[in-house]
Enzyme design. Sequence first.
Site, PDB file in Angstrom:
ATOM      1  N   ARG A  27       0.836  -1.044   0.157  1.00 42.05           N
ATOM      2  CA  ARG A  27       0.031   0.041  -0.104  1.00 42.05           C
ATOM      3  C   ARG A  27       0.925   1.337  -0.087  1.00 42.05           C
ATOM      4  O   ARG A  27       1.963   1.190   0.125  1.00 42.05           O
ATOM      5  CB  ARG A  27      -0.858  -0.043   1.182  1.00 42.05           C
ATOM      6  CG  ARG A  27      -0.536  -0.401   2.641  1.00 42.05           C
ATOM      7  CD  ARG A  27      -1.023   0.367   3.578  1.00 42.05           C
ATOM      8  NE  ARG A  27      -0.770   1.820   3.524  1.00 42.05           N
ATOM      9  CZ  ARG A  27       0.228   2.460   3.572  1.00 42.05           C
ATOM     10  NH1 ARG A  27       1.438   1.965   4.254  1.00 42.05           N
ATOM     11  NH2 ARG A  27       0.322   3.979   3.551  1.00 42.05           N
ATOM     12  N   GLY A  28       0.303   2.370  -0.337  1.00 34.94           N
ATOM     13  CA  GLY A  28       0.851   3.577  -0.432  1.00 34.94           C
ATOM     14  C   GLY A  28       1.212   3.798  -1.775  1.00 34.94           C
ATOM     15  O   GLY A  28       1.771   2.707  -2.377  1.00 34.94           O
ATOM     16  N   ALA A  29       1.017   4.907  -2.520  1.00 35.66           N
ATOM     17  CA  ALA A  29       1.180   5.166  -3.987  1.00 35.66           C
ATOM     18  C   ALA A  29       2.470   4.941  -4.481  1.00 35.66           C
ATOM     19  O   ALA A  29       2.634   4.067  -5.628  1.00 35.66           O
ATOM     20  CB  ALA A  29       0.702   6.530  -4.210  1.00 35.66           C
ATOM     21  N   ALA A  30       3.589   5.262  -3.824  1.00 39.16           N
ATOM     22  CA  ALA A  30       4.952   4.933  -4.586  1.00 39.16           C
ATOM     23  C   ALA A  30       5.216   3.718  -4.237  1.00 39.16           C
ATOM     24  O   ALA A  30       5.823   2.860  -5.238  1.00 39.16           O
ATOM     25  CB  ALA A  30       6.146   5.864  -3.664  1.00 39.16           C
ATOM     26  N   ARG A  70      -6.983  -1.135  -7.294  1.00 44.08           N
ATOM     27  CA  ARG A  70      -7.109   0.041  -6.694  1.00 44.08           C
ATOM     28  C   ARG A  70      -7.307   1.363  -7.532  1.00 44.08           C
ATOM     29  O   ARG A  70      -6.241   1.536  -8.296  1.00 44.08           O
ATOM     30  CB  ARG A  70      -6.527   0.496  -5.374  1.00 44.08           C
ATOM     31  CG  ARG A  70      -6.253  -0.777  -4.274  1.00 44.08           C
ATOM     32  CD  ARG A  70      -5.466  -0.229  -3.257  1.00 44.08           C
ATOM     33  NE  ARG A  70      -6.058   0.673  -2.196  1.00 44.08           N
ATOM     34  CZ  ARG A  70      -5.435   1.325  -1.282  1.00 44.08           C
ATOM     35  NH1 ARG A  70      -4.286   1.134  -0.966  1.00 44.08           N
ATOM     36  NH2 ARG A  70      -6.357   2.069  -0.491  1.00 44.08           N
ATOM     37  N   CYS A 135      -1.822   9.681   7.958  1.00 51.15           N
ATOM     38  CA  CYS A 135      -1.540   8.304   6.978  1.00 51.15           C
ATOM     39  C   CYS A 135       0.073   8.189   7.092  1.00 51.15           C
ATOM     40  O   CYS A 135       0.836   8.453   8.043  1.00 51.15           O
ATOM     41  CB  CYS A 135      -2.137   8.500   5.694  1.00 51.15           C
ATOM     42  SG  CYS A 135      -2.118   6.798   5.123  1.00 51.15           S
ATOM     43  N   ASP A 204      -1.931  10.452  -3.210  1.00 51.89           N
ATOM     44  CA  ASP A 204      -2.176   9.521  -4.216  1.00 51.89           C
ATOM     45  C   ASP A 204      -2.400   9.830  -5.615  1.00 51.89           C
ATOM     46  O   ASP A 204      -2.012   9.304  -6.825  1.00 51.89           O
ATOM     47  CB  ASP A 204      -3.371   8.816  -3.843  1.00 51.89           C
ATOM     48  CG  ASP A 204      -3.303   7.783  -2.524  1.00 51.89           C
ATOM     49  OD1 ASP A 204      -3.091   8.581  -1.297  1.00 51.89           O
ATOM     50  OD2 ASP A 204      -2.549   6.716  -2.608  1.00 51.89           O
ATOM     51  N   ASN A 214      -5.853  12.388  -1.227  1.00 48.63           N
ATOM     52  CA  ASN A 214      -4.921  11.618  -0.224  1.00 48.63           C
ATOM     53  C   ASN A 214      -5.792  11.113   0.550  1.00 48.63           C
ATOM     54  O   ASN A 214      -7.202  11.146   0.578  1.00 48.63           O
ATOM     55  CB  ASN A 214      -3.974  12.496   0.366  1.00 48.63           C
ATOM     56  CG  ASN A 214      -2.755  11.832   1.245  1.00 48.63           C
ATOM     57  OD1 ASN A 214      -2.241  10.746   0.759  1.00 48.63           O
ATOM     58  ND2 ASN A 214      -2.651  12.523   2.459  1.00 48.63           N
ATOM     59  N   LYS A 215      -5.484  10.297   1.629  1.00 52.60           N
ATOM     60  CA  LYS A 215      -5.976   9.645   2.467  1.00 52.60           C
ATOM     61  C   LYS A 215      -7.324  10.207   3.178  1.00 52.60           C
ATOM     62  O   LYS A 215      -7.009  11.641   3.286  1.00 52.60           O
ATOM     63  CB  LYS A 215      -5.153   9.108   3.750  1.00 52.60           C
ATOM     64  CG  LYS A 215      -5.882   8.171   4.752  1.00 52.60           C
ATOM     65  CD  LYS A 215      -6.417   6.908   4.320  1.00 52.60           C
ATOM     66  CE  LYS A 215      -5.761   6.162   3.268  1.00 52.60           C
ATOM     67  NZ  LYS A 215      -6.578   4.891   2.772  1.00 52.60           N
ATOM     68  N   LYS A 240       2.609  11.300  -9.107  1.00 54.66           N
ATOM     69  CA  LYS A 240       1.419  11.252  -8.623  1.00 54.66           C
ATOM     70  C   LYS A 240       0.580  12.366  -9.212  1.00 54.66           C
ATOM     71  O   LYS A 240      -0.497  12.432  -8.959  1.00 54.66           O
ATOM     72  CB  LYS A 240       1.517  11.812  -7.195  1.00 54.66           C
ATOM     73  CG  LYS A 240       2.719  11.098  -6.160  1.00 54.66           C
ATOM     74  CD  LYS A 240       2.294   9.904  -5.731  1.00 54.66           C
ATOM     75  CE  LYS A 240       3.464   8.985  -4.871  1.00 54.66           C
ATOM     76  NZ  LYS A 240       3.653   9.583  -3.780  1.00 54.66           N
TER      77      LYS A 240
HETATM   78  O1  LIG Z   1      -2.874   8.031   1.214  1.00 52.25           O
HETATM   79  C1  LIG Z   1      -1.868   7.311   1.591  1.00 52.25           C
HETATM   80  C2  LIG Z   1      -1.887   5.796   1.519  1.00 52.25           C
HETATM   81  O2  LIG Z   1      -3.137   5.456   1.278  1.00 52.25           O
HETATM   82  P1  LIG Z   1      -3.165   3.725   1.517  1.00 52.25           P
HETATM   83  O3  LIG Z   1      -2.750   3.319   2.862  1.00 52.25           O
HETATM   84  O4  LIG Z   1      -4.932   3.720   1.352  1.00 52.25           O
HETATM   85  O5  LIG Z   1      -2.685   3.095   0.217  1.00 52.25           O
HETATM   86  C3  LIG Z   1      -0.457   8.029   1.232  1.00 52.25           C
HETATM   87  O6  LIG Z   1      -0.550   9.253   1.865  1.00 52.25           O
HETATM   88  C4  LIG Z   1      -0.166   8.161  -0.113  1.00 52.25           C
HETATM   89  O7  LIG Z   1      -0.359   6.963  -0.735  1.00 52.25           O
HETATM   90  C5  LIG Z   1       1.143   8.752  -0.450  1.00 52.25           C
HETATM   91  O8  LIG Z   1       2.045   7.587   0.017  1.00 52.25           O
HETATM   92  P2  LIG Z   1       3.766   7.416  -0.676  1.00 52.25           P
HETATM   93  O9  LIG Z   1       4.235   8.856  -0.252  1.00 52.25           O
HETATM   94  O10 LIG Z   1       4.363   6.185   0.237  1.00 52.25           O
HETATM   95  O11 LIG Z   1       3.623   7.444  -2.065  1.00 52.25           O
END
Ligand SMILES: O=C(COP(=O)(O)O)[C@H](O)[C@H](O)COP(=O)(O)O
Length: 322
Positions: A27-30, A70, A135, A204, A214-215, A240
């Site tokens: 999880r998390g966009a990156a 997703r 988040c 995201d 974002n979250k 993003k």
């Molecule tokens: O909202 C979320 C994660 O949501 P979830 O837990 O539902 O995936 C993060 O703030 C972004 O994805 C950025 O993350 P990053 O900076 O790591 O890309």
Amino acid sequence: MVDSTPDVEVSPAVHRTAEDIGSMEIRGAATIAAAAAEALGEQAATSEADSPEAFRAELRAAARVLYDTRPTAVSLPNALRYVLRDVEGEAVERLRTSVRASVSEFCRRLDTAQNDLGRVGANRLRDGDTIMTHCHSTDVLACVETAVDQGKSLSAFVKETRPRNQGHITAEALDEMGVDVTLIVDSAARRYLNDVDHVLVGADSIAADGSVINKIGTSGLAVNARDRGTPIVCAAQTIKLHPDTLTGHTVDIEMRDEREVVDADTADEIGDPEVLNPAFDVTPPRYVDAIVTERGQFPPESIVSLMRELFGESTTEPWAER
Ligand SMILES: O=C(COP(=O)(O)O)[C@H](O)[C@H](O)COP(=O)(O)O
């Protein structure tokens, strides 16, 4: 997970990654972007296709399976598009090598972008500052880590981020960096904003008008931060940026299972109410002070120029035939 092209062989590794993204193991966009690119690499490595056309068809089918996991983080289709764009060759072996090269170049760029972004974000932070997070964002953590490496001492209010408590991951990561962490429930954010120098959130997707997706809870936090005069910064690599929003498309907000909010027994006890569980929300640009990217920091309203420069006017689906 249903494969939309059942006659084409999609690697079990791709299905596993897709399931892990869907269930939020990944999880998390990156992190999602890197995992999706690597899954395409697995598809290429294990393909038994006997013609370049069949090989390409498999890659497109794999991209589709990954894409369908997703809907909100545009880093996922952007990653798929990046990897597939540079694939070339007239023979299967040549194509396989080409995918491998494209995946490793993508992952290298992702790491470099996060490090570069970290340096930009760290410049905003001063020794002794207190941040508030929402988040878990690796882009946000990159800013904090660089600042700490520069010798700055930081404190953080970390929102737990219901319903899945990704704030716990942030609390642990910040603690390991030596940041002084205070965990708060989401609804306590406003109470502590007066003690905060910067609100730092990830993204995201970023829309062409500079809105930050974002979250869930980010937009309320941003409105409160603006009311209290606390700067709110979004740390987001350019992966993003959501190119489809240039042509008027909106970003899909994922609705997740109600059981993340309330278990079946508790729901039963309280009269089985309807439960809504949107995973993300949209923060309008007027509530965001800056978007920090690997290309520098931007007022949200100016992000459209960067988007045009990087993506042009339109995009194709990652699995479009070429
Ligand atoms: O909202 C979320 C994660 O949501 P979830 O837990 O539902 O995936 C993060 O703030 C972004 O994805 C950025 O993350 P990053 O900076 O790591 O890309």
